[in-house]
Design a protein around this motif. Structure first.
Motif: not given
Length: 167
Positions: A114-123
């Protein structure tokens, strides 16, 4: 008010449901649902009536609700799960929320993703993160700290799983 909702699976039509809102009789408001279930000779045409009620929010107007045909409770959504025959509330169908179905061992991974998604990074575990343009430095610092805490929990969980597999 009447209408039809249609949906596709890929490019092929997958289903539809028609509805009629009967709002003329005060206190007897209903939503009539018309749909088909099953295929071939076992196809069944269904007409389901759902009682409606409303509340009056502080800011004015009306907020309409459905009354579950099986539980008699006020709800905002009705569900027709695979294999189901009629629309009913989440409680009537005993449908849990997605978060309730996550195993404890997977929770740190889900939070990390969820944090990666919020930052726009690959999950994914061990994927690098970066601060998105426009995000406050303090927000990013808080998320980065949480990310590394979760990453450590994920590493511990992975080592536990590897230990179980190597036995």
């Amino acid at each position: 008010m009447t209408g039809t909702l249609r949906w596709n699976c890929g490019d092929q039509p997958a289903g539809s449901i028609s509805y009629v809102a009967k709002m003329s009789e005060l206190g007897e408001e209903r939503l009539l649902l018309y749909f088909s279930r099953g295929t071939g000779e076992e196809r069944e045409s269904v007409e389901q009536s759902v009682r409606l009620t409303h509340t009056e929010p502080n800011f004015g107007g009306k907020r309409w609700w459905m009354i579950c045909p099986y539980r008699g409770i006020r709800v905002g959504k009705l569900y027709l799960p695979p294999g189901g025959d009629r629309f009913a509330s989440r409680k009537a169908w005993q449908i849990g929320h997605q978060s309730q179905r996550i195993a404890n061992r997977d929770r740190p991974f889900e939070a990390l993703f969820r944090i990666q998604k919020r930052l726009g990074c690959p999950q994914g575990w061990e994927q690098p993160i970066r601060r998105p343009k426009g995000m406050h430095q303090s927000t990013y610092a808080r998320l980065e700290e949480e990310y590394w805490r979760l990453d450590e929990l994920c590493a511990v969980e992975m080592m536990r799983v590897i230990g179980l597999l190597s036995r």
